[in-house]
Design a protein around this motif. Structure first.
Motif, PDB file in Angstrom:
ATOM      1  N   ASP A 122       0.839  -1.196   0.000  1.00  0.00           N
ATOM      2  CA  ASP A 122       0.000   0.000   0.000  1.00  0.00           C
ATOM      3  C   ASP A 122       0.875   1.247   0.000  1.00  0.00           C
ATOM      4  O   ASP A 122       1.509   1.572   0.996  1.00  0.00           O
ATOM      5  N   ARG A 130      -6.049   3.664   2.927  1.00  0.00           N
ATOM      6  CA  ARG A 130      -5.229   2.846   3.842  1.00  0.00           C
ATOM      7  C   ARG A 130      -6.085   1.914   4.693  1.00  0.00           C
ATOM      8  O   ARG A 130      -5.765   0.735   4.855  1.00  0.00           O
ATOM      9  N   TRP A 146       2.777  -1.634   4.237  1.00  0.00           N
ATOM     10  CA  TRP A 146       2.322  -0.275   3.925  1.00  0.00           C
ATOM     11  C   TRP A 146       3.438   0.729   4.212  1.00  0.00           C
ATOM     12  O   TRP A 146       4.263   0.542   5.107  1.00  0.00           O
TER      13      TRP A 146
END
Ligand code: ZN
Length: 255
Positions: A122, A130, A146
């Motif tokens: 991400d 998110r 992420w």
């Protein structure tokens, strides 16, 4: 095996070898965002021979993107980011499959975009996305890496669904929109986005290979102006809304 020479410098690594290279070739990775983080991450994953990359991004290339979004060139201004990205990644490595999805990742299209993926990266630029990516990864048992950047700073963490703290365990509430800042209004150093995107690619390769010690339950915040890295242990919250999820990933060993 095809492309022995292409992958020669990683095939000699004990953590990769022929077996690891086959794992990478079979892997399918979702990249959310083809921008400042997604660009370097996608380039390194494609270069490493990750078999299928699913790129999800609804934006078109703007001149102000080029300072950091290294998949896109001046000639691409106005084109869909995923198409611009696909062209560069296939030029780099025609042996990988690039699925360009010109759409913003949402909870509505999450299941379709994440289907069959072994990993999600991400690199999105807003909290709504998110939380949606985190929730989808936990629901489908897909490991998540992420990253986030702003000004001279970066953050990164890895999530093994059902095993380690998720994004929402670390940030139970999104910040007040009045306080939350974006790269558009606070600024970003291109190389900082590049550095964090490369960390995301490195983490992703480790997860796919099942080697090393990933950043799971370990939140890194990086200050590139001071060149300091802080690590903080993050634990699963009892009240995490995803706490009850028992995804497929749980059956696999945490390495
Ligand atoms: Zn959680």
């Amino acid at each position: 095996m095809k492309d022995i020479n292409r992958y020669a410098r990683q095939l000699i690594l004990p953590e990769v070898g022929g077996a690891g290279q086959k794992k990478l070739a079979k892997a399918r990775v979702l990249l959310v965002g083809a921008g400042g983080l997604g660009s370097p991450a996608a380039l390194y994953l494609a270069a490493a021979g990750v078999g299928t990359l699913v790129l999800a991004d609804g934006d078109t290339v703007d001149l102000s993107n080029l300072q950091r979004q290294i998949l896109h060139f001046t000639q691409d201004v106005g084109k869909a980011k995923v198409q611009s990205a696909r062209n560069k990644l296939l030029a780099l490595n025609p042996g990988v499959k690039i699925l360009a999805q010109k759409t913003r990742f949402t909870s509505a299209n999450a299941a379709r975009l994440m289907a069959g993926c072994d990993l999600a990266l991400d690199g999105s630029d807003n909290f709504e996305t998110r939380y949606a990516v985190n929730a989808a990864c936990l629901a489908q048992g897909v490991p998540l890496v992420w990253g986030a950047v702003l000004r001279w700073e970066g953050q990164i963490m890895t999530v093994f669904p059902g095993q380690t703290a998720c994004y929402e365990c670390l940030f139970p509430e999104p910040p007040d929109p009045a306080v939350a800042q974006s790269c558009a209004n606070a600024g970003i150093v291109g190389a900082v986005a590049g550095a964090v995107g490369c960390l995301m690619a490195t983490e992703g390769l480790k997860v796919l290979l099942g080697k090393g010690v990933p950043l799971a339950g370990r939140f890194w915040s990086l200050d590139f102006l001071k060149m300091q890295v802080r690590e903080r242990a993050v634990y699963r919250r009892k009240d995490c809304p995803h706490g009850a999820v028992r995804p497929a990933w749980k059956k696999r060993p945490l390495h």
